[in-house]
Motif scaffolding. Structure first.
Motif, PDB file in Angstrom:
ATOM      1  N   SER A  43       0.852  -1.192   0.000  1.00  0.00           N
ATOM      2  CA  SER A  43       0.000   0.000   0.000  1.00  0.00           C
ATOM      3  C   SER A  43       0.885   1.237   0.000  1.00  0.00           C
ATOM      4  O   SER A  43       1.623   1.491   0.957  1.00  0.00           O
ATOM      5  CB  SER A  43      -0.910  -0.006   1.236  1.00  0.00           C
ATOM      6  N   ALA A  44       0.847   2.002  -1.094  1.00  0.00           N
ATOM      7  CA  ALA A  44       1.710   3.175  -1.219  1.00  0.00           C
ATOM      8  C   ALA A  44       1.179   4.081  -2.325  1.00  0.00           C
ATOM      9  O   ALA A  44       0.382   3.660  -3.167  1.00  0.00           O
ATOM     10  CB  ALA A  44       3.146   2.758  -1.546  1.00  0.00           C
ATOM     11  N   SER A  45       1.642   5.335  -2.327  1.00  0.00           N
ATOM     12  CA  SER A  45       1.212   6.289  -3.345  1.00  0.00           C
ATOM     13  C   SER A  45       2.043   6.209  -4.616  1.00  0.00           C
ATOM     14  O   SER A  45       1.685   6.785  -5.633  1.00  0.00           O
ATOM     15  CB  SER A  45       1.278   7.721  -2.793  1.00  0.00           C
ATOM     16  N   SER A  46       3.164   5.471  -4.571  1.00  0.00           N
ATOM     17  CA  SER A  46       3.984   5.265  -5.755  1.00  0.00           C
ATOM     18  C   SER A  46       4.290   3.775  -5.896  1.00  0.00           C
ATOM     19  O   SER A  46       4.227   3.013  -4.924  1.00  0.00           O
ATOM     20  CB  SER A  46       5.286   6.064  -5.668  1.00  0.00           C
ATOM     21  N   ALA A  47       4.616   3.369  -7.112  1.00  0.00           N
ATOM     22  CA  ALA A  47       4.792   1.946  -7.391  1.00  0.00           C
ATOM     23  C   ALA A  47       5.952   1.353  -6.599  1.00  0.00           C
ATOM     24  O   ALA A  47       6.997   1.986  -6.437  1.00  0.00           O
ATOM     25  CB  ALA A  47       5.033   1.753  -8.883  1.00  0.00           C
ATOM     26  N   PRO A  48       5.791   0.126  -6.094  1.00  0.00           N
ATOM     27  CA  PRO A  48       6.879  -0.548  -5.371  1.00  0.00           C
ATOM     28  C   PRO A  48       8.083  -0.782  -6.271  1.00  0.00           C
ATOM     29  O   PRO A  48       7.939  -1.002  -7.480  1.00  0.00           O
ATOM     30  CB  PRO A  48       6.246  -1.881  -4.944  1.00  0.00           C
ATOM     31  N   GLY A  49       9.259  -0.753  -5.691  1.00  0.00           N
ATOM     32  CA  GLY A  49      10.468  -1.012  -6.460  1.00  0.00           C
ATOM     33  C   GLY A  49      10.726  -2.497  -6.648  1.00  0.00           C
ATOM     34  O   GLY A  49      10.317  -3.319  -5.826  1.00  0.00           O
ATOM     35  N   ALA A  53       6.378 -10.498 -11.384  1.00  0.00           N
ATOM     36  CA  ALA A  53       5.055 -10.781 -11.942  1.00  0.00           C
ATOM     37  C   ALA A  53       4.134 -11.361 -10.873  1.00  0.00           C
ATOM     38  O   ALA A  53       4.512 -12.282 -10.140  1.00  0.00           O
ATOM     39  CB  ALA A  53       5.172 -11.744 -13.116  1.00  0.00           C
ATOM     40  N   GLY A  54       2.939 -10.807 -10.772  1.00  0.00           N
ATOM     41  CA  GLY A  54       1.961 -11.270  -9.799  1.00  0.00           C
ATOM     42  C   GLY A  54       1.897 -10.422  -8.549  1.00  0.00           C
ATOM     43  O   GLY A  54       0.964 -10.566  -7.752  1.00  0.00           O
ATOM     44  N   ASN A  55       2.881  -9.544  -8.317  1.00  0.00           N
ATOM     45  CA  ASN A  55       2.830  -8.659  -7.147  1.00  0.00           C
ATOM     46  C   ASN A  55       1.613  -7.736  -7.233  1.00  0.00           C
ATOM     47  O   ASN A  55       1.227  -7.293  -8.315  1.00  0.00           O
ATOM     48  CB  ASN A  55       4.086  -7.797  -7.064  1.00  0.00           C
ATOM     49  N   LEU A  56       1.029  -7.464  -6.075  1.00  0.00           N
ATOM     50  CA  LEU A  56      -0.144  -6.591  -5.986  1.00  0.00           C
ATOM     51  C   LEU A  56       0.220  -5.281  -5.301  1.00  0.00           C
ATOM     52  O   LEU A  56       1.030  -5.254  -4.367  1.00  0.00           O
ATOM     53  CB  LEU A  56      -1.270  -7.279  -5.220  1.00  0.00           C
ATOM     54  N   TRP A  57      -0.402  -4.211  -5.770  1.00  0.00           N
ATOM     55  CA  TRP A  57      -0.135  -2.877  -5.212  1.00  0.00           C
ATOM     56  C   TRP A  57      -1.438  -2.099  -5.098  1.00  0.00           C
ATOM     57  O   TRP A  57      -2.143  -1.902  -6.071  1.00  0.00           O
ATOM     58  CB  TRP A  57       0.848  -2.134  -6.124  1.00  0.00           C
ATOM     59  N   TRP A  58      -1.746  -1.682  -3.853  1.00  0.00           N
ATOM     60  CA  TRP A  58      -2.882  -0.784  -3.622  1.00  0.00           C
ATOM     61  C   TRP A  58      -2.351   0.648  -3.738  1.00  0.00           C
ATOM     62  O   TRP A  58      -1.609   1.126  -2.902  1.00  0.00           O
ATOM     63  CB  TRP A  58      -3.508  -1.016  -2.262  1.00  0.00           C
ATOM     64  N   ASP A  59      -2.743   1.335  -4.840  1.00  0.00           N
ATOM     65  CA  ASP A  59      -2.269   2.692  -5.138  1.00  0.00           C
ATOM     66  C   ASP A  59      -3.117   3.683  -4.350  1.00  0.00           C
ATOM     67  O   ASP A  59      -4.268   3.946  -4.699  1.00  0.00           O
ATOM     68  CB  ASP A  59      -2.379   2.953  -6.642  1.00  0.00           C
ATOM     69  N   THR A  60      -2.546   4.219  -3.284  1.00  0.00           N
ATOM     70  CA  THR A  60      -3.310   5.130  -2.426  1.00  0.00           C
ATOM     71  C   THR A  60      -3.556   6.477  -3.082  1.00  0.00           C
ATOM     72  O   THR A  60      -4.415   7.240  -2.627  1.00  0.00           O
ATOM     73  CB  THR A  60      -2.579   5.345  -1.087  1.00  0.00           C
ATOM     74  N   ALA A  61      -2.829   6.806  -4.165  1.00  0.00           N
ATOM     75  CA  ALA A  61      -3.045   8.077  -4.854  1.00  0.00           C
ATOM     76  C   ALA A  61      -4.305   8.037  -5.710  1.00  0.00           C
ATOM     77  O   ALA A  61      -5.037   9.023  -5.810  1.00  0.00           O
ATOM     78  CB  ALA A  61      -1.836   8.424  -5.723  1.00  0.00           C
ATOM     79  N   LEU A  64      -6.779   2.520  -6.439  1.00  0.00           N
ATOM     80  CA  LEU A  64      -6.962   1.413  -7.362  1.00  0.00           C
ATOM     81  C   LEU A  64      -6.029   0.269  -6.999  1.00  0.00           C
ATOM     82  O   LEU A  64      -4.885   0.491  -6.601  1.00  0.00           O
ATOM     83  CB  LEU A  64      -6.668   1.853  -8.796  1.00  0.00           C
ATOM     84  N   LEU A  65      -6.528  -0.973  -7.162  1.00  0.00           N
ATOM     85  CA  LEU A  65      -5.712  -2.153  -6.946  1.00  0.00           C
ATOM     86  C   LEU A  65      -5.083  -2.547  -8.278  1.00  0.00           C
ATOM     87  O   LEU A  65      -5.781  -2.673  -9.301  1.00  0.00           O
ATOM     88  CB  LEU A  65      -6.560  -3.305  -6.410  1.00  0.00           C
ATOM     89  N   LYS A  66      -3.748  -2.774  -8.266  1.00  0.00           N
ATOM     90  CA  LYS A  66      -3.024  -3.066  -9.503  1.00  0.00           C
ATOM     91  C   LYS A  66      -2.177  -4.332  -9.332  1.00  0.00           C
ATOM     92  O   LYS A  66      -1.741  -4.645  -8.233  1.00  0.00           O
ATOM     93  CB  LYS A  66      -2.128  -1.886  -9.888  1.00  0.00           C
ATOM     94  N   VAL A  67      -1.953  -5.029 -10.456  1.00  0.00           N
ATOM     95  CA  VAL A  67      -1.130  -6.228 -10.465  1.00  0.00           C
ATOM     96  C   VAL A  67       0.007  -6.021 -11.464  1.00  0.00           C
ATOM     97  O   VAL A  67      -0.187  -5.428 -12.532  1.00  0.00           O
ATOM     98  CB  VAL A  67      -1.952  -7.487 -10.817  1.00  0.00           C
TER      99      VAL A  67
END
Length: 332
Positions: A43-49, A53-61, A64-67
């Motif tokens: 969970s972060a406002s910028s993409a994880p470093g 493939a398959g990692n999930l990211w909740w974009d707090t900005a 939206l949930l992204k894969v």
């Protein structure tokens, strides 16, 4: 040989019998072996470093949930999603309002409804300037979008100066949709062509409108004592004709509720008059009123209204046309 996991009886602390596995496991016949696991959602406002493939990211900005596909982050949604403009949510719709040029960033493909209004034309100058035509108005539903696009919001045309005609309004553009700027208000001749036509002066005709976007301007009058010029056309009606004592009224605009409430857009500017008389009223939808002896009224910003024509014996500039607007909406 394929491994299987057999569970005979399960009792959970909450008594529901439900099991939640935090990670995949298999049985090799005697021992349970942990497999490589998917990490927790970041969970972060910028993409994880350094994602895999398959990692999930909740974009707090953007909320939206992204894969991560292995090359890019993709939104997990079947709904149309976009950013850009001023965003509101009303009556089950997400609404993007552009009062100036910008970008609609499309994050997931889908269809939208649109309102596109161009800038209004400027009114004619000096003693009996005609009203400017309204900017062209276009609406549509079910317009498919799959990539980000630039939005152009047209500026209103300047009013005429030094006894001259006004200036044509600028176009507004959304995707493949272009609304034409309003025609200028005449002074000593015909009105300009545009989304809606500008009014004519001195017994000349108004400019023509673009079919499906607006109407023609009214005809000017060469008979005194006040030599009324024509009003600019609007999205909903032609501009009024001038008479010996009155300037033509601006043509009315059209109502649209894509902003979340009913708003009138694209009214024509009213014609001025020479040395008195009764100037033409601005058309409903942001059209500026003409003047019988002074400075006319500008078209209202972000309505595409035409500028009013000037009047009086002294030299006065015509009214400036109102800027346009672009509104995008889609169901959520």
């Amino acid at each position: 040989m394929a491994s299987t996991l057999k569970i005979d009886t399960v009792t959970t602390p909450d008594g529901t019998g439900n099991i939640t596995f935090n990670r995949p496991i298999v049985a090799d016949g005697s021992n349970l072996t942990n497999l490589p696991v998917q990490s927790d959602i970041t969970s972060a406002s910028s993409a994880p470093g350094s994602p895999t493939a398959g990692n999930l990211w909740w974009d707090t900005a953007t909320l939206l949930l992204k894969v991560y596909s292995g090359t890019s982050w993709n939104v997990l949604s079947n709904n149309f999603i976009a950013t850009g403009g001023t965003i509101t949510t009303i009556g089950g719709y997400k609404i993007h309002t552009f009062t100036s040029s910008g970008t609609l960033t499309v994050l997931n493909s889908g269809s939208v409804d649109y309102l596109v209004v161009a800038g209004g034309g400027g009114g004619g100058a000096n003693s009996h300037g005609a009203g400017g035509g309204a900017g062209g108005l276009l609406t549509g539903t079910g317009h498919a979008l799959s990539s980000s696009i630039s939005i152009t919001v047209g500026a209103g045309g300047a009013g005429g100066t030094g006894g001259g005609i006004g200036v044509v309004g600028q176009n507004s553009v959304f995707s493949t949709v272009t609304a034409s700027g309003g025609g200028y208000g005449g002074r000593g001749g015909t009105g300009g062509n545009g989304g809606s036509g500008g009014g004519g002066g001195w017994n000349t005709s108004g400019g023509t409108g673009v079919s499906g976007q607006g109407f023609a301007g009214g005809t000017g009058n060469a008979v005194g004592p006040n030599y009324g010029p024509g009003g600019g056309g609007g999205a909903g009606a032609v501009g009024g004709n001038g008479s010996a004592t009155t300037g033509g009224a601006g043509g009315v605009g059209l109502s649209n509720s894509y902003s979340g409430s009913a708003v009138m857009y694209a009214g024509g500017g009213g014609g001025g008059t020479y040395n008195g008389g009764t100037a033409g009223a601005g058309g409903s939808g942001g059209g500026g009123a003409g003047s019988p002896g002074g400075v006319p009224v500008n078209g209202t910003a972000n309505t595409g209204g035409g500028g009013g024509g000037s009047g009086g014996a002294a030299v006065h500039n015509g009214g400036t046309g109102g800027s346009g607007i672009v509104i995008i909406r889609y169901a959520i």
